[in-house]
Design a protein around this motif. Structure first.
Motif, PDB file in Angstrom:
ATOM      1  N   ILE A  22      -8.479 -45.527  67.886  1.00 41.10           N
ATOM      2  CA  ILE A  22      -8.055 -45.289  66.504  1.00 41.10           C
ATOM      3  C   ILE A  22      -9.057 -45.890  65.533  1.00 41.10           C
ATOM      4  O   ILE A  22      -9.510 -47.026  65.726  1.00 41.10           O
ATOM      5  N   LEU A  23      -9.379 -45.140  64.499  1.00 40.57           N
ATOM      6  CA  LEU A  23     -10.151 -45.659  63.366  1.00 40.57           C
ATOM      7  C   LEU A  23      -9.214 -45.680  62.172  1.00 40.57           C
ATOM      8  O   LEU A  23      -8.759 -44.641  61.708  1.00 40.57           O
ATOM      9  N   LEU A  24      -8.906 -46.884  61.684  1.00 36.25           N
ATOM     10  CA  LEU A  24      -7.992 -47.063  60.561  1.00 36.25           C
ATOM     11  C   LEU A  24      -8.786 -47.617  59.390  1.00 36.25           C
ATOM     12  O   LEU A  24      -9.376 -48.704  59.492  1.00 36.25           O
ATOM     13  N   TYR A  32     -14.526 -49.077  51.088  1.00 31.78           N
ATOM     14  CA  TYR A  32     -13.864 -48.777  52.360  1.00 31.78           C
ATOM     15  C   TYR A  32     -13.883 -50.025  53.250  1.00 31.78           C
ATOM     16  O   TYR A  32     -14.888 -50.739  53.324  1.00 31.78           O
ATOM     17  N   GLN A  33     -12.763 -50.251  53.933  1.00 29.23           N
ATOM     18  CA  GLN A  33     -12.685 -51.338  54.909  1.00 29.23           C
ATOM     19  C   GLN A  33     -11.965 -50.813  56.143  1.00 29.23           C
ATOM     20  O   GLN A  33     -10.842 -50.327  56.043  1.00 29.23           O
ATOM     21  N   GLY A  34     -12.623 -50.888  57.297  1.00 28.56           N
ATOM     22  CA  GLY A  34     -12.059 -50.257  58.486  1.00 28.56           C
ATOM     23  C   GLY A  34     -11.947 -51.167  59.686  1.00 28.56           C
ATOM     24  O   GLY A  34     -12.532 -52.247  59.734  1.00 28.56           O
ATOM     25  N   VAL A  35     -11.166 -50.695  60.657  1.00 30.59           N
ATOM     26  CA  VAL A  35     -11.025 -51.397  61.928  1.00 30.59           C
ATOM     27  C   VAL A  35     -10.898 -50.344  63.023  1.00 30.59           C
ATOM     28  O   VAL A  35     -10.251 -49.315  62.842  1.00 30.59           O
ATOM     29  N   VAL A  36     -11.563 -50.572  64.151  1.00 32.31           N
ATOM     30  CA  VAL A  36     -11.431 -49.722  65.327  1.00 32.31           C
ATOM     31  C   VAL A  36     -10.443 -50.393  66.272  1.00 32.31           C
ATOM     32  O   VAL A  36     -10.571 -51.588  66.566  1.00 32.31           O
ATOM     33  N   ILE A  37      -9.465 -49.638  66.731  1.00 28.84           N
ATOM     34  CA  ILE A  37      -8.424 -50.176  67.606  1.00 28.84           C
ATOM     35  C   ILE A  37      -8.518 -49.487  68.960  1.00 28.84           C
ATOM     36  O   ILE A  37      -8.528 -48.261  69.042  1.00 28.84           O
ATOM     37  N   MET A  38      -8.629 -50.295  70.023  1.00 29.32           N
ATOM     38  CA  MET A  38      -8.720 -49.793  71.390  1.00 29.32           C
ATOM     39  C   MET A  38      -7.493 -50.283  72.149  1.00 29.32           C
ATOM     40  O   MET A  38      -7.527 -51.345  72.777  1.00 29.32           O
ATOM     41  N   GLU A  40      -5.778 -49.582  74.884  1.00 28.96           N
ATOM     42  CA  GLU A  40      -5.745 -49.833  76.327  1.00 28.96           C
ATOM     43  C   GLU A  40      -6.584 -51.044  76.717  1.00 28.96           C
ATOM     44  O   GLU A  40      -6.434 -51.588  77.818  1.00 28.96           O
ATOM     45  N   GLN A  41      -7.464 -51.489  75.803  1.00 31.68           N
ATOM     46  CA  GLN A  41      -8.290 -52.671  76.066  1.00 31.68           C
ATOM     47  C   GLN A  41      -7.778 -53.896  75.312  1.00 31.68           C
ATOM     48  O   GLN A  41      -8.350 -54.976  75.413  1.00 31.68           O
ATOM     49  N   ASN A  42      -6.702 -53.693  74.518  1.00 34.96           N
ATOM     50  CA  ASN A  42      -6.148 -54.756  73.688  1.00 34.96           C
ATOM     51  C   ASN A  42      -7.224 -55.361  72.794  1.00 34.96           C
ATOM     52  O   ASN A  42      -7.322 -56.580  72.648  1.00 34.96           O
ATOM     53  N   GLU A  43      -8.044 -54.499  72.209  1.00 36.54           N
ATOM     54  CA  GLU A  43      -9.158 -54.946  71.374  1.00 36.54           C
ATOM     55  C   GLU A  43      -9.079 -54.306  69.993  1.00 36.54           C
ATOM     56  O   GLU A  43      -8.652 -53.151  69.847  1.00 36.54           O
ATOM     57  N   GLN A  44      -9.500 -55.062  68.978  1.00 36.45           N
ATOM     58  CA  GLN A  44      -9.642 -54.554  67.626  1.00 36.45           C
ATOM     59  C   GLN A  44     -11.003 -54.998  67.098  1.00 36.45           C
ATOM     60  O   GLN A  44     -11.383 -56.157  67.254  1.00 36.45           O
ATOM     61  N   LEU A  45     -11.734 -54.076  66.483  1.00 36.03           N
ATOM     62  CA  LEU A  45     -13.084 -54.360  66.017  1.00 36.03           C
ATOM     63  C   LEU A  45     -13.183 -54.106  64.515  1.00 36.03           C
ATOM     64  O   LEU A  45     -13.239 -52.956  64.078  1.00 36.03           O
TER      65      LEU A  45
END
Length: 254
Positions: A22-24, A32-38, A40-45
């Motif tokens: 997910i790209l939020l 713009y301010q974003g976060v990548v959510i993975m 299945e890996q329990n990761e947020q970037l």
């Protein structure tokens, strides 16, 4: 490819249908301010901010990355391909924010200061389970909430129903508790407003509220949980937040 993105004046959300990543992105004051959510890996970037007119995506049709170097907690990776180019998605967001027209430039709308659910609810629970914290915090403010506006009451009902659905799928509440919260939601819906616009706004406000606990709580996630809860029996084991989200995302991919 069917659309896998949603835009609004406040930003956009993309969920890749193959990876579930997910790209939020939030948009405010031309930034713009974003976060990548993975999930299945329990990761947020978290991503570096960028301004209106910029395009930080080197490939306008795919955003990908992976951990490089030593990774004591494991290597992460992500791949997100929007159904239309990123540049067009950002243009949609920016177009929604245009004032446009002589009348709108001449006459400015009154500033409406309206309470939100987050203005009433005090965050006091830290159990290690996102949806238990949401449910308990809401419960602590229930009396004041039910004295507030129809919008706040309906937002509360959506957030409470969503939390109850998640807790049922996690094996943390039984079916009777889940059904009770569905009945409560229906009762609030009857006593407030029935218009599609009002219900959509209430649901969006509920998502916005729940994202203050974790941005991984998206419309897609909540809607998919509701479908699973209506069609499947909850497992006879307790799931962590990570296991729940992974299971929901796997079901979405299928």
């Amino acid at each position: 490819m069917s659309n896998n993105y949603k835009t609004s004046k406040s930003g956009f959300e993309i969920q890749d249908k193959e990876t579930g990543h997910i790209l939020l992105v939030k948009y405010e004051n031309d930034v713009y301010q974003g976060v990548v959510i993975m999930p299945e890996q329990n990761e947020q970037l978290p991503l570096a901010t960028w301004i209106k007119g910029e395009n930080p995506f080197q490939n306008d049709n795919c955003f990908e990355g992976m951990q490089s170097g030593y990774a004591p907690n494991g290597y992460w990776w992500f791949n997100i391909s929007p159904s239309i180019p990123f540049s067009k998605i950002m243009k949609e967001v920016e177009d929604l924010n245009k004032s446009g027209g002589f009348f709108r430039n001449l006459f400015k709308p009154k500033v409406r200061i309206e309470r939100k659910l987050a203005d009433i609810v005090i965050k006091s629970n830290q159990t290690g389970y996102i949806f238990i914290d949401i449910m308990n915090d809401l419960g602590g403010a229930a009396e004041e909430i039910m004295k507030a506006s129809n919008l706040i009451q309906m937002t509360y009902a959506y957030a409470r129903r969503s939390a109850a659905t998640a807790l049922y799928l996690q094996g943390l509440v039984d079916r009777d508790v889940f059904d009770h919260n569905l009945s409560f939601f229906n009762a609030v819906q009857v006593k407030t407003e029935h218009s599609v616009e009002f219900q959509e706004l209430s649901f969006s406000e509920a998502i916005e509220y729940m994202q203050t606990y974790n941005p991984i709580i998206t419309r897609m996630l909540i809607k998919k949980m509701a479908v699973i809860a209506s069609e499947y029996v909850a497992p006879n084991e307790q799931l962590s937040d990570t296991d729940l989200i992974r299971a929901v995302m796997d079901a979405y991919s299928e």
